[in-house]
Design a protein around this motif. Sequence first.
Motif, PDB file in Angstrom:
ATOM      1  N   ALA A  30       0.824  -1.213   0.000  1.00 60.42           N
ATOM      2  CA  ALA A  30       0.000   0.000   0.000  1.00 60.42           C
ATOM      3  C   ALA A  30       0.855   1.259   0.000  1.00 60.42           C
ATOM      4  O   ALA A  30       0.483   2.271  -0.602  1.00 60.42           O
ATOM      5  CB  ALA A  30      -0.926  -0.011   1.208  1.00 60.42           C
ATOM      6  N   LEU A  31       1.997   1.223   0.665  1.00 61.74           N
ATOM      7  CA  LEU A  31       2.864   2.402   0.735  1.00 61.74           C
ATOM      8  C   LEU A  31       3.336   2.849  -0.645  1.00 61.74           C
ATOM      9  O   LEU A  31       3.675   4.021  -0.840  1.00 61.74           O
ATOM     10  CB  LEU A  31       4.070   2.131   1.636  1.00 61.74           C
ATOM     11  CG  LEU A  31       3.788   2.106   3.144  1.00 61.74           C
ATOM     12  CD1 LEU A  31       5.014   1.624   3.907  1.00 61.74           C
ATOM     13  CD2 LEU A  31       3.379   3.503   3.625  1.00 61.74           C
ATOM     14  N   ARG A  32       3.345   1.944  -1.589  1.00 62.18           N
ATOM     15  CA  ARG A  32       3.756   2.304  -2.950  1.00 62.18           C
ATOM     16  C   ARG A  32       2.689   3.161  -3.639  1.00 62.18           C
ATOM     17  O   ARG A  32       2.948   3.750  -4.683  1.00 62.18           O
ATOM     18  CB  ARG A  32       4.022   1.040  -3.770  1.00 62.18           C
ATOM     19  CG  ARG A  32       5.146   0.165  -3.217  1.00 62.18           C
ATOM     20  CD  ARG A  32       5.485  -0.977  -4.179  1.00 62.18           C
ATOM     21  NE  ARG A  32       6.513  -1.836  -3.622  1.00 62.18           N
ATOM     22  CZ  ARG A  32       6.274  -2.987  -2.969  1.00 62.18           C
ATOM     23  NH1 ARG A  32       5.012  -3.389  -2.822  1.00 62.18           N
ATOM     24  NH2 ARG A  32       7.262  -3.704  -2.488  1.00 62.18           N
ATOM     25  N   ARG A  33       1.508   3.249  -3.037  1.00 63.40           N
ATOM     26  CA  ARG A  33       0.405   4.010  -3.644  1.00 63.40           C
ATOM     27  C   ARG A  33       0.231   5.391  -3.017  1.00 63.40           C
ATOM     28  O   ARG A  33      -0.755   6.072  -3.296  1.00 63.40           O
ATOM     29  CB  ARG A  33      -0.910   3.223  -3.504  1.00 63.40           C
ATOM     30  CG  ARG A  33      -0.842   1.788  -4.012  1.00 63.40           C
ATOM     31  CD  ARG A  33      -2.227   1.190  -4.176  1.00 63.40           C
ATOM     32  NE  ARG A  33      -2.965   1.101  -2.930  1.00 63.40           N
ATOM     33  CZ  ARG A  33      -2.992   0.033  -2.130  1.00 63.40           C
ATOM     34  NH1 ARG A  33      -2.265  -1.044  -2.434  1.00 63.40           N
ATOM     35  NH2 ARG A  33      -3.723   0.040  -1.020  1.00 63.40           N
ATOM     36  N   THR A  34       1.150   5.803  -2.177  1.00 63.51           N
ATOM     37  CA  THR A  34       0.967   7.073  -1.458  1.00 63.51           C
ATOM     38  C   THR A  34       1.299   8.289  -2.304  1.00 63.51           C
ATOM     39  O   THR A  34       0.955   9.410  -1.936  1.00 63.51           O
ATOM     40  CB  THR A  34       1.848   7.117  -0.205  1.00 63.51           C
ATOM     41  OG1 THR A  34       3.233   7.044  -0.594  1.00 63.51           O
ATOM     42  CG2 THR A  34       1.512   5.978   0.738  1.00 63.51           C
ATOM     43  N   GLU A  35       2.011   8.111  -3.413  1.00 54.63           N
ATOM     44  CA  GLU A  35       2.357   9.204  -4.323  1.00 54.63           C
ATOM     45  C   GLU A  35       3.063  10.358  -3.587  1.00 54.63           C
ATOM     46  O   GLU A  35       2.784  11.534  -3.800  1.00 54.63           O
ATOM     47  CB  GLU A  35       1.102   9.730  -5.039  1.00 54.63           C
ATOM     48  CG  GLU A  35       0.406   8.648  -5.857  1.00 54.63           C
ATOM     49  CD  GLU A  35      -0.673   9.216  -6.767  1.00 54.63           C
ATOM     50  OE1 GLU A  35      -0.367  10.168  -7.511  1.00 54.63           O
ATOM     51  OE2 GLU A  35      -1.800   8.700  -6.736  1.00 54.63           O
ATOM     52  N   LEU A  71       8.503  -2.957  10.303  1.00 56.62           N
ATOM     53  CA  LEU A  71       7.896  -2.019   9.373  1.00 56.62           C
ATOM     54  C   LEU A  71       8.462  -0.605   9.505  1.00 56.62           C
ATOM     55  O   LEU A  71       8.507   0.148   8.522  1.00 56.62           O
ATOM     56  CB  LEU A  71       6.382  -1.996   9.620  1.00 56.62           C
ATOM     57  CG  LEU A  71       5.498  -1.144   8.715  1.00 56.62           C
ATOM     58  CD1 LEU A  71       5.582  -1.622   7.267  1.00 56.62           C
ATOM     59  CD2 LEU A  71       4.057  -1.185   9.203  1.00 56.62           C
ATOM     60  N   LEU A  72       8.909  -0.233  10.700  1.00 60.09           N
ATOM     61  CA  LEU A  72       9.312   1.150  10.965  1.00 60.09           C
ATOM     62  C   LEU A  72      10.299   1.722   9.943  1.00 60.09           C
ATOM     63  O   LEU A  72      10.125   2.861   9.490  1.00 60.09           O
ATOM     64  CB  LEU A  72       9.888   1.265  12.377  1.00 60.09           C
ATOM     65  CG  LEU A  72       8.888   1.462  13.507  1.00 60.09           C
ATOM     66  CD1 LEU A  72       9.596   1.459  14.856  1.00 60.09           C
ATOM     67  CD2 LEU A  72       8.122   2.765  13.328  1.00 60.09           C
ATOM     68  N   PRO A  73      11.356   0.996   9.550  1.00 64.04           N
ATOM     69  CA  PRO A  73      12.297   1.602   8.595  1.00 64.04           C
ATOM     70  C   PRO A  73      11.666   1.995   7.262  1.00 64.04           C
ATOM     71  O   PRO A  73      12.191   2.854   6.546  1.00 64.04           O
ATOM     72  CB  PRO A  73      13.348   0.497   8.396  1.00 64.04           C
ATOM     73  CG  PRO A  73      13.264  -0.333   9.639  1.00 64.04           C
ATOM     74  CD  PRO A  73      11.822  -0.327  10.012  1.00 64.04           C
ATOM     75  N   SER A  74      10.544   1.366   6.942  1.00 62.02           N
ATOM     76  CA  SER A  74       9.874   1.679   5.672  1.00 62.02           C
ATOM     77  C   SER A  74       8.886   2.833   5.798  1.00 62.02           C
ATOM     78  O   SER A  74       8.369   3.317   4.785  1.00 62.02           O
ATOM     79  CB  SER A  74       9.124   0.445   5.155  1.00 62.02           C
ATOM     80  OG  SER A  74      10.011  -0.637   4.941  1.00 62.02           O
ATOM     81  N   LEU A  75       8.615   3.277   7.027  1.00 56.71           N
ATOM     82  CA  LEU A  75       7.671   4.367   7.229  1.00 56.71           C
ATOM     83  C   LEU A  75       8.435   5.679   7.172  1.00 56.71           C
ATOM     84  O   LEU A  75       8.667   6.354   8.174  1.00 56.71           O
ATOM     85  CB  LEU A  75       6.941   4.201   8.565  1.00 56.71           C
ATOM     86  CG  LEU A  75       6.198   2.880   8.751  1.00 56.71           C
ATOM     87  CD1 LEU A  75       5.474   2.840  10.092  1.00 56.71           C
ATOM     88  CD2 LEU A  75       5.201   2.640   7.608  1.00 56.71           C
ATOM     89  N   THR A  76       8.810   6.064   5.958  1.00 56.55           N
ATOM     90  CA  THR A  76       9.712   7.208   5.761  1.00 56.55           C
ATOM     91  C   THR A  76       8.988   8.536   5.611  1.00 56.55           C
ATOM     92  O   THR A  76       9.634   9.582   5.570  1.00 56.55           O
ATOM     93  CB  THR A  76      10.574   6.970   4.510  1.00 56.55           C
ATOM     94  OG1 THR A  76       9.712   6.751   3.386  1.00 56.55           O
ATOM     95  CG2 THR A  76      11.472   5.748   4.704  1.00 56.55           C
ATOM     96  N   ALA A  77       7.668   8.514   5.508  1.00 57.42           N
ATOM     97  CA  ALA A  77       6.924   9.773   5.419  1.00 57.42           C
ATOM     98  C   ALA A  77       7.091  10.552   6.723  1.00 57.42           C
ATOM     99  O   ALA A  77       7.361   9.971   7.783  1.00 57.42           O
ATOM    100  CB  ALA A  77       5.456   9.492   5.151  1.00 57.42           C
TER     101      ALA A  77
END
Length: 585
Positions: A30-35, A71-77
Amino acid sequence: MHKDFFRVAALSVEARPGYPAENVKQILDALRRTEGAGLVVFPELTLTGDCGSLLLRDDLLDAAEDALASLLPSLTAPLTAVGLPVRIQDGVYSCAAIAGEGKLLGVVPGSRPARFLRGGANQSGAVTLCGQTVMCGTDLLFDGGGLCAAFVLGGDPLYAPCPDGAYIRHGANVLGHLGTAWEKRRLRDTLAVQSARLRCAYVSAGSSESFAAENGVMLAKGTDAVTEFDIGLLRFERRGQAESHSDQAFFRVPFTRPGPPPSLLRTYSRDPFAAEGDDALADQCRALFGALVKALRTRLERLPDPGAAVAVSGGLDSALALLVAVNAAAPIGRTVLAVTMPGPGSSERTRNNAKALCGALGVPLGTVPITDAVAAHLAAIGHDGSPDSVYENAQARERARTIFDMANAAGCIVVGPSDLTEAALGFTTFAGDSMSMLGVNAGLPKTMIRHIAAYFASLEDHPAKNALRDILDTPVSPELLPLDAFGEQRQKSEELLGDYILHDFFLYWFLRHGYSREKLLIAAKRAFAGRYGGEVLETALETFLTRFVRSQYKRSAAPEGVTLGEVSLDVCDWSMPGDMDQWPG
């Protein structure tokens, strides 16, 4: 892109109950869809799903915490909210784990009990999760400097006491909602309305539907809802609000505010004054017309035996003024005095339309030509009769003098046709067509007047439908310059000013939401992409701002008008210095 805009994403993830590791994979997809969104929200219990009694077991809670750590390292927003059950003291709570740029920033529990989980309305303190000790409670605000976010879970916004209002009172302007599936029927409409009441924005993620709403407007909805919020708009809405206070202490957690997106996904209506959809627009036209009729009828009833006098030009504004006058006066037995005053610029088409409209409505039409009177006046003041501004304004003032004197003689009040767009652009003659005893069109922009006239023209049983249709097809013109060699009007308002749909667009966002020059142009380019080029929009915007600033002296002397909606230039609603010659910025 302007700094006020920032992108948000609400992403629906249908979690598999009891399998945190698999749910991590769904979240990563889903994170790939955040644009490139700066604020990302997932549903409640994203990592575990609703597992019933299993939510109280340490093995599932440990697995959920391990999943969050992976998951945390991928939550870069700059700000991401993920739902999971969390042990706090001796209880288990449905929580939002708030992460920023790969780190855990805080934990927000749901304020109400949910299924087997406790409610954390009074929780405040610290919790250790994924090896990090962070603030935990329903008293956390995430502050990015101008962007202040708070988070609510599940059905919290639907029930009293609702935590949303407390967050807003303490400075939050964006509320992230981690939702579920069961409350989505009521939730979307409730939060959209609540965003208008609280002057905030909601970004809500559910297991099957997500949405984003700002100040009462639904900006995006669907499986994913990705759009931009306008912090400047929300800031403008709150100015002038009474300041509220509370004894409850809130803690601010700093985060890095996201920068503006490279382009906008949010859309702007080209016709912001009008309701969307044919049925809604028809309802709006009926409601607005009814309000105008009621306002004029109330004025007539308050005065001793007056009628309503209308100068009928055969154009759009005077047509609506006459329709209002007839519907207001006839039921209470008052007269309508209709007068047409053709001059050197009056075309045969508009003269015929004035006669046809009055004939269809059963109103006698008086005719008072003004050509000779204007010529005599110009000669008396030493003017040679050349078509300049003196020539044009003399006609408008002669018509005003004539209708006022005839109304005086007939015991009528003068009903003015000047509209909101003309007031904004100053496209009126001072002490001329702008003068009346009640301006029934003063609260309506030109585009909305066209919609109302078109609504009545569409009614097959309306007696004036044919006249209204031809009036709608006639180019808008003040008809103050002599006709061309073929007897056609050579003075067309939109050729001089630019299209009214552009000016009404600027007018709405400029007055209603305080948009600056830069934001007006950004919004216009987004709304009118494919219809107008950038150069046309820039020219129209410069015309709008310049004429708006230089016309305040006319608005300051305007007569009483009927105010409709939230955009008004009535002297009670708008003021500014009358000696400015350019808009700042």
